[in-house]
Design a protein around this motif. Sequence first.
Motif, mmCIF file in Angstrom:
data_model
loop_
_atom_site.group_PDB
_atom_site.id
_atom_site.type_symbol
_atom_site.label_atom_id
_atom_site.label_comp_id
_atom_site.label_asym_id
_atom_site.label_seq_id
_atom_site.Cartn_x
_atom_site.Cartn_y
_atom_site.Cartn_z
ATOM 1 N N THR A 241 0.837 -1.199 0.000
ATOM 2 C CA THR A 241 0.000 0.000 0.000
ATOM 3 C C THR A 241 0.873 1.250 0.000
ATOM 4 O OG1 THR A 241 -0.119 0.262 2.406
ATOM 5 C CG2 THR A 241 -1.652 -1.320 1.391
ATOM 6 N N SER A 242 0.234 2.411 -0.122
ATOM 7 C CA SER A 242 0.986 3.671 -0.103
ATOM 8 C C SER A 242 1.628 3.899 1.259
ATOM 9 C CB SER A 242 0.051 4.836 -0.444
ATOM 10 O OG SER A 242 -1.031 4.882 0.469
ATOM 11 N N ALA A 243 1.085 3.258 2.298
ATOM 12 C CA ALA A 243 1.623 3.424 3.649
ATOM 13 C C ALA A 243 2.633 2.337 4.016
ATOM 14 C CB ALA A 243 0.477 3.431 4.661
ATOM 15 N N GLY A 244 2.864 1.388 3.119
ATOM 16 C CA GLY A 244 3.790 0.295 3.403
ATOM 17 C C GLY A 244 3.119 -1.053 3.216
ATOM 18 N N PHE A 245 3.809 -2.112 3.575
ATOM 19 C CA PHE A 245 3.291 -3.461 3.403
ATOM 20 C C PHE A 245 2.412 -3.872 4.579
ATOM 21 C CE2 PHE A 245 7.084 -3.590 0.698
ATOM 22 C CZ PHE A 245 6.583 -4.206 -0.435
ATOM 23 N N VAL A 246 1.287 -4.529 4.266
ATOM 24 C CA VAL A 246 0.442 -5.161 5.282
ATOM 25 C C VAL A 246 0.154 -6.586 4.829
ATOM 26 C CG1 VAL A 246 -0.623 -2.995 6.024
ATOM 27 C CG2 VAL A 246 -1.719 -4.367 4.224
ATOM 28 N N ASP A 247 -0.121 -7.479 5.799
ATOM 29 C CA ASP A 247 -0.411 -8.860 5.419
ATOM 30 C C ASP A 247 -1.618 -9.389 6.170
ATOM 31 O OD1 ASP A 247 0.845 -9.384 8.005
ATOM 32 O OD2 ASP A 247 1.029 -11.449 7.309
ATOM 33 N N TYR A 248 -2.091 -10.568 5.708
ATOM 34 C CA TYR A 248 -3.259 -11.233 6.272
ATOM 35 C C TYR A 248 -2.852 -12.659 6.681
ATOM 36 C CZ TYR A 248 -5.831 -7.352 4.186
ATOM 37 O OH TYR A 248 -6.286 -6.093 3.843
ATOM 38 N N GLY A 249 -2.077 -12.754 7.733
ATOM 39 C CA GLY A 249 -1.441 -14.012 8.105
ATOM 40 C C GLY A 249 -2.366 -15.091 8.612
ATOM 41 N N ALA B 56 -2.634 -1.173 -8.773
ATOM 42 C CA ALA B 56 -2.429 -0.038 -7.870
ATOM 43 C C ALA B 56 -1.969 -0.502 -6.493
ATOM 44 C CB ALA B 56 -3.718 0.770 -7.756
ATOM 45 N N ILE B 57 -2.498 -1.639 -6.043
ATOM 46 C CA ILE B 57 -2.077 -2.244 -4.778
ATOM 47 C C ILE B 57 -1.682 -3.692 -5.073
ATOM 48 C CG2 ILE B 57 -2.750 -2.836 -2.412
ATOM 49 C CD1 ILE B 57 -4.760 -0.595 -2.473
ATOM 50 N N PRO B 58 -0.402 -3.951 -5.330
ATOM 51 C CA PRO B 58 0.034 -5.314 -5.668
ATOM 52 C C PRO B 58 -0.135 -6.264 -4.478
ATOM 53 C CG PRO B 58 1.673 -3.674 -6.305
ATOM 54 C CD PRO B 58 0.688 -2.974 -5.433
ATOM 55 N N ASN B 59 -0.482 -7.505 -4.791
ATOM 56 C CA ASN B 59 -0.667 -8.547 -3.775
ATOM 57 C C ASN B 59 0.306 -9.695 -4.022
ATOM 58 O OD1 ASN B 59 -2.924 -7.099 -2.825
ATOM 59 N ND2 ASN B 59 -4.301 -8.177 -4.205
ATOM 60 N N TYR B 60 0.946 -10.146 -2.953
ATOM 61 C CA TYR B 60 1.942 -11.212 -3.031
ATOM 62 C C TYR B 60 1.549 -12.354 -2.093
ATOM 63 C CZ TYR B 60 4.726 -7.215 -4.686
ATOM 64 O OH TYR B 60 5.168 -6.093 -5.347
ATOM 65 N N ILE B 61 1.944 -13.582 -2.448
ATOM 66 C CA ILE B 61 1.699 -14.761 -1.613
ATOM 67 C C ILE B 61 3.030 -15.309 -1.110
ATOM 68 C CG2 ILE B 61 0.896 -17.168 -1.617
ATOM 69 C CD1 ILE B 61 -1.151 -16.313 -3.780
ATOM 70 N N LEU B 62 3.078 -15.641 0.175
ATOM 71 C CA LEU B 62 4.253 -16.261 0.767
ATOM 72 C C LEU B 62 3.856 -17.558 1.473
ATOM 73 C CD1 LEU B 62 5.921 -13.078 2.240
ATOM 74 C CD2 LEU B 62 7.135 -14.722 0.791
ATOM 75 N N LEU B 63 4.647 -18.600 1.272
ATOM 76 C CA LEU B 63 4.438 -19.870 1.948
ATOM 77 C C LEU B 63 5.776 -20.426 2.423
ATOM 78 C CD1 LEU B 63 2.699 -20.268 -1.108
ATOM 79 C CD2 LEU B 63 1.487 -21.742 0.503
ATOM 80 N N LYS B 64 5.725 -21.120 3.561
ATOM 81 C CA LYS B 64 6.904 -21.828 4.049
ATOM 82 C C LYS B 64 6.476 -23.193 4.559
ATOM 83 C CE LYS B 64 10.874 -21.574 7.144
ATOM 84 N NZ LYS B 64 11.567 -20.803 8.216
ATOM 85 N N PHE B 65 7.280 -24.223 4.240
ATOM 86 C CA PHE B 65 6.972 -25.597 4.617
ATOM 87 C C PHE B 65 8.072 -26.157 5.516
ATOM 88 C CE2 PHE B 65 4.769 -24.697 0.711
ATOM 89 C CZ PHE B 65 3.556 -25.361 0.822
ATOM 90 N N ALA C 208 -5.724 -7.063 8.764
ATOM 91 C CA ALA C 208 -4.374 -6.805 8.262
ATOM 92 C C ALA C 208 -3.473 -6.255 9.355
ATOM 93 C CB ALA C 208 -4.431 -5.823 7.094
ATOM 94 N N ALA C 209 -2.170 -6.484 9.219
ATOM 95 C CA ALA C 209 -1.175 -5.944 10.143
ATOM 96 C C ALA C 209 0.060 -5.539 9.356
ATOM 97 C CB ALA C 209 -0.816 -6.977 11.206
ATOM 98 N N ALA C 210 0.854 -4.626 9.915
ATOM 99 C CA ALA C 210 2.098 -4.207 9.269
ATOM 100 C C ALA C 210 3.006 -5.415 9.065
ATOM 101 C CB ALA C 210 2.789 -3.158 10.116
ATOM 102 N N PHE C 211 3.736 -5.399 7.951
ATOM 103 C CA PHE C 211 4.515 -6.581 7.569
ATOM 104 C C PHE C 211 5.876 -6.169 7.034
ATOM 105 C CE2 PHE C 211 5.653 -9.871 4.398
ATOM 106 C CZ PHE C 211 5.646 -10.991 5.223
ATOM 107 N N ALA C 212 6.910 -6.915 7.445
ATOM 108 C CA ALA C 212 8.264 -6.700 6.925
ATOM 109 C C ALA C 212 8.454 -7.602 5.711
ATOM 110 C CB ALA C 212 9.293 -7.009 8.000
ATOM 111 N N MET C 213 8.384 -7.013 4.534
ATOM 112 C CA MET C 213 8.443 -7.784 3.289
ATOM 113 C C MET C 213 9.867 -8.276 3.018
ATOM 114 S SD MET C 213 6.505 -8.834 0.793
ATOM 115 C CE MET C 213 6.624 -9.460 -0.886
ATOM 116 N N PRO C 214 10.045 -9.590 2.763
ATOM 117 C CA PRO C 214 11.388 -10.080 2.430
ATOM 118 C C PRO C 214 11.751 -9.779 0.982
ATOM 119 C CG PRO C 214 9.817 -11.868 2.292
ATOM 120 C CD PRO C 214 9.050 -10.667 2.787
#
Length: 216
Positions: free
Chosen positions: A53-61, A75-84, A143-149
């Motif tokens: 977002t314009s204010a930074g990254f947020v996620d829906y964990g 306008a608001i890109p969405n990314y998926i992250l998974l770890k196994f 949503a919560a603030a997120f540190a994007m890798p």
Amino acid sequence: MNGRHFAVKVGLSLAMIAATACVSATEEDETDSVDQALMLSLNPNADTWVQRTSAGFVDYGKSCELRTNDVHTAAIPNYILLKFPVPLTTVCSTLKTATLRLLADQGFGMPVATHWVANPWTPGGTGYSPNGCSTCNVASAGAAAFAMPGFGPVVTTTVVDQGCAWYKWDITAIAKRWCIGGNNGVLLTGEKNFEFTTFHSMESIAGTRPVLDITY
């Protein structure tokens, strides 16, 4: 019985024994080959989808869904992250294949790409959708603030064109990177389409959650 007929019968018997021996040897070889190829099927121990977002990254964990769109044009890109929880010390020395499988909730012809992830990440979002999770119905909240890798270039791409269907990605190259630099999971992005795609997350109901199949 004359000598000629006896010789023919002996010849046929020896041929049948030889043929049986060949079949048995082939079956034993195939069995040995199967025994040597072991498989693990794993569900995630962490997943989330992230918005820039314009204010930074947020996620829906804790969402039931994993969502992505065209990260190049949205306008608001969405990314998926998974770890196994891959047992690297067990599989790395003989790793053969790693296949990611996701159940789509919605798909509109979106090419979805996989990427290796450069550093650790932790889901932050804490809310479930008020509607919960069902077989082909997922949503997000909290949503919560997120540190994007950081992440690398595209490794493999699969077109997701319908909901309630399973899709696969060959992420063997990404898994081999885990064996060298540690397991930071896999990132997915939408590519070259103005629609979006959603998948079921690890919070969704049993039988719909992401799967990583590893042979070694």
